[in-house]
Write an enzyme that holds these catalytic residues in place. Structure first.
Site, PDB file in Angstrom:
ATOM      1  N   HIS A  82       0.889  -1.091   0.134  1.00 22.29           N
ATOM      2  CA  HIS A  82      -0.127  -0.249  -0.020  1.00 22.29           C
ATOM      3  C   HIS A  82       1.075   1.199   0.105  1.00 22.29           C
ATOM      4  O   HIS A  82       1.882   1.169   0.828  1.00 22.29           O
ATOM      5  CB  HIS A  82      -0.930   0.010   1.254  1.00 22.29           C
ATOM      6  CG  HIS A  82      -1.842   1.150   1.366  1.00 22.29           C
ATOM      7  ND1 HIS A  82      -2.886   1.131   0.617  1.00 22.29           N
ATOM      8  CD2 HIS A  82      -1.526   2.506   1.943  1.00 22.29           C
ATOM      9  CE1 HIS A  82      -3.395   2.560   1.011  1.00 22.29           C
ATOM     10  NE2 HIS A  82      -2.508   3.360   1.632  1.00 22.29           N
ATOM     11  N   ASP A 161     -16.037   1.564   5.955  1.00 23.03           N
ATOM     12  CA  ASP A 161     -15.039   2.513   5.587  1.00 23.03           C
ATOM     13  C   ASP A 161     -15.417   3.331   4.571  1.00 23.03           C
ATOM     14  O   ASP A 161     -15.121   4.216   4.345  1.00 23.03           O
ATOM     15  CB  ASP A 161     -13.989   1.601   5.435  1.00 23.03           C
ATOM     16  CG  ASP A 161     -12.869   2.532   4.819  1.00 23.03           C
ATOM     17  OD1 ASP A 161     -12.257   3.524   5.568  1.00 23.03           O
ATOM     18  OD2 ASP A 161     -12.585   2.148   3.556  1.00 23.03           O
ATOM     19  N   ARG A 168     -15.616  11.608   5.808  1.00 25.12           N
ATOM     20  CA  ARG A 168     -14.607  12.548   6.180  1.00 25.12           C
ATOM     21  C   ARG A 168     -13.968  13.358   5.042  1.00 25.12           C
ATOM     22  O   ARG A 168     -13.503  14.441   5.484  1.00 25.12           O
ATOM     23  CB  ARG A 168     -13.318  11.212   6.672  1.00 25.12           C
ATOM     24  CG  ARG A 168     -13.756  10.704   7.799  1.00 25.12           C
ATOM     25  CD  ARG A 168     -12.873   9.492   8.111  1.00 25.12           C
ATOM     26  NE  ARG A 168     -11.371   9.930   7.779  1.00 25.12           N
ATOM     27  CZ  ARG A 168     -10.308   8.832   7.474  1.00 25.12           C
ATOM     28  NH1 ARG A 168     -10.750   7.948   7.069  1.00 25.12           N
ATOM     29  NH2 ARG A 168      -9.344   9.429   7.364  1.00 25.12           N
ATOM     30  N   SER A 183      -8.802   2.937   8.686  1.00 24.85           N
ATOM     31  CA  SER A 183      -9.531   2.972   7.080  1.00 24.85           C
ATOM     32  C   SER A 183      -8.488   2.067   6.417  1.00 24.85           C
ATOM     33  O   SER A 183      -9.149   1.133   5.666  1.00 24.85           O
ATOM     34  CB  SER A 183      -9.677   4.180   6.755  1.00 24.85           C
ATOM     35  OG  SER A 183      -9.732   4.381   5.249  1.00 24.85           O
ATOM     36  N   LYS A 187      -9.357  -2.402   4.960  1.00 30.97           N
ATOM     37  CA  LYS A 187      -9.508  -3.011   3.578  1.00 30.97           C
ATOM     38  C   LYS A 187      -8.284  -4.062   3.704  1.00 30.97           C
ATOM     39  O   LYS A 187      -8.536  -5.030   2.847  1.00 30.97           O
ATOM     40  CB  LYS A 187      -9.457  -1.754   2.602  1.00 30.97           C
ATOM     41  CG  LYS A 187     -10.577  -1.018   2.679  1.00 30.97           C
ATOM     42  CD  LYS A 187     -10.322   0.240   1.915  1.00 30.97           C
ATOM     43  CE  LYS A 187      -9.741   1.142   2.372  1.00 30.97           C
ATOM     44  NZ  LYS A 187      -9.901   2.755   2.358  1.00 30.97           N
TER      45      LYS A 187
HETATM   46  N1  URA Z   1      -6.607   6.270   2.140  1.00 36.18           N
HETATM   47  C1  URA Z   1      -7.673   5.436   2.782  1.00 36.18           C
HETATM   48  O1  URA Z   1      -8.263   4.373   2.273  1.00 36.18           O
HETATM   49  N2  URA Z   1      -8.188   5.948   3.876  1.00 36.18           N
HETATM   50  C2  URA Z   1      -7.699   7.305   4.450  1.00 36.18           C
HETATM   51  O2  URA Z   1      -8.138   7.385   5.486  1.00 36.18           O
HETATM   52  C3  URA Z   1      -6.571   7.907   3.992  1.00 36.18           C
HETATM   53  C4  URA Z   1      -6.245   7.275   2.857  1.00 36.18           C
END
Ligand code: URA
Length: 444
Positions: A82, A161, A168, A183, A187
């Protein structure tokens, strides 16, 4: 559960128990808590913070709001990477096929570009026909067949999320380390990984500008991984200038293909190898960093990695011919060199100004619903520290029309600063963070 009481408690600096996080998160996902209450709650979280148990409880609740991939029966290690996002960051396009070609399954779930940063899904969709919205069942079948799938967050994955992140984004509550970590990890944990490697960007083009924040994000995600049986390693890498030369969706796919064939820019290759070493070590398929690097160099040198990218593209409905002939990617109608306005050192190449320039060309978005033009962008050959003469080419602009070329020139005048001296750029890879702590990475 009364949402109002929970908002009140968080607002006043109190904490929620795991059961309360779960009830509130699941009720919100099911539509039983309205956006205005969740927005107030998220602002209270933003201002007051979450402790370790609360961050873990929120992660788990978001994870449990949806389905998960079940991949243990594949019988191989499953590792994802990521990135916190940057400009010119096409590492995923190189790394996923490269690592999958070495026998590690890579279920890679990526995002779209928003703000000044690009997104892997937009880059992939510049390949004619490429489908990024697979169901979990399709993703699983493809992983079993070729060891890699490149998809977006499906409707089934962490729907709480998905809803909270959109809220957000609209309520200025994104930049909270526990909320970001929960968050992302909700995932990633849904991918049933045996390990995760995180690329945390540093410098003026990153979304967390201070080193302490970057290290705190790394440590929070590492702890969340440890709480859920998924080892996590983070590298801090430079985003005080774009990565590689190409910035813009199809241009970046072309550069990624060149890199898979061993002809990519050295900085892109270095960051890819550094992250790839961590992926192979966490997967347990390399005996040492040197062994991992040798395996990757061989996969690139023999053409195995590029061939794997072809198989992934074909499996996801894209035209695999782009690997042999990148001219099959969308091409911009106009293309023009941008030359240096004076002699001197390239003092800075500002990623944010480049990212904003791509949006102005139509290649990025300011709202999630915006369409992107995959063909536009920049190829920037000037690197910070280079000496350049007046009139020497610094970059090429790729645009839809003449107005785009002019807007591209304006962006590059703001982004590429020529001066009498240049500050040293950040090291490409500066820190390694793992469960054992923070290490400084020696310069190569
Ligand atoms: N990427 C995400 O998936 N969530 C966040 O809160 C910030 C960046």
């Amino acid at each position: 559960m009364l949402a109002q009481r929970l908002i009140e408690r968080k607002r006043d600096g109190g904490r929620l128990e795991a059961g309360e996080w779960r009830a509130l998160t699941l009720a919100y996902a099911a539509g039983h808590v309205p956006d205005y209450q969740m927005a107030a709650f998220l602002m209270a979280c933003f201002l007051r913070g979450l402790d370790r148990e609360e961050t873990s409880a929120l992660t788990e609740a978001m994870l449990d709001s949806g389905d998960r991939l079940a991949l243990a029966d594949l019988g191989v290690a499953r590792v994802d990477k990521h990135s916190t996002g940057g400009v010119g960051d096409k590492v995923s396009l190189v790394l996923a096929p490269l690592i999958a070609s070495l026998g590690v399954a890579v279920p890679m779930m990526s995002g779209r570009g928003l703000g000044h940063t690009g997104g892997t899904l937009d880059k992939l969709e510049s390949i004619p026909g490429f489908r990024t919205s697979l169901t979990l069942a399709e993703a699983r079948t493809q992983l079993a067949a070729i060891g890699c799938v490149l998809i977006g967050q499906t409707k089934e994955i962490a729907p709480a999320d998905r809803k909270m992140y959109a809220l957000r984004d609209a309520t200025a509550t994104v930049e909270s380390i526990p909320l970001i970590a929960a968050s992302i990890m909700s995932k990633k944990l849904a991918e049933d990984l045996t390990g995760l490697v995180i690329d945390i960007k540093r410098g003026s083009g990153s979304f967390l500008p201070r080193l302490e924040q970057e290290l705190e994000l790394a440590e929070t995600m590492i702890r969340l991984g440890a709480d859920h049986g998924c080892p996590v390693v983070a590298l801090l890498t430079a985003m005080d200038r774009p990565l590689g030369r190409a910035c813009g969706n199809a241009l970046e796919v072309e550069e990624a293909i060149l890199t898979l064939k061993g002809e990519g820019p050295p900085d892109l290759l270095e960051v890819t190898y550094a992250l790839g070493v961590e992926m192979l070590l966490i997967a347990g398929t390399a005996a040492s960093p040197d062994d991992a690097r040798r395996q990757m160099e061989k996969a690139i040198g023999t053409g195995k990695a590029a061939e794997h990218f072809q198989r992934i593209i074909e499996a996801q409905g894209g035209n695999p011919g782009v690997v042999e002939d990148p001219a099959a990617l969308p091409q911009a109608a106009e293309c023009e060199l941008f030359n240096s306005p004076r002699r001197g050192f390239v003092a800075r190449v500002e990623p944010r100004a480049i990212g904003r320039g791509i949006i102005a060309l139509g290649g990025g978005r300011t709202k999630m619903e915006d369409r992107v033009d995959p063909s536009v962008g920049f190829v920037i050959t000037a690197r910070p520290g280079d000496w350049v003469e007046h009139g020497e080419p610094l970059a090429t602009i790729f645009a839809h029309d003449r107005a785009g070329v002019e807007s591209g020139k304006h962006a590059l005048r703001l982004a590429i600063i020529i001066g009498d001296e240049a500050d040293p750029p950040l090291p490409l890879v500066s820190h390694r963070v793992s469960g054992s702590g923070v290490e400084l990475v020696p310069r190569p």
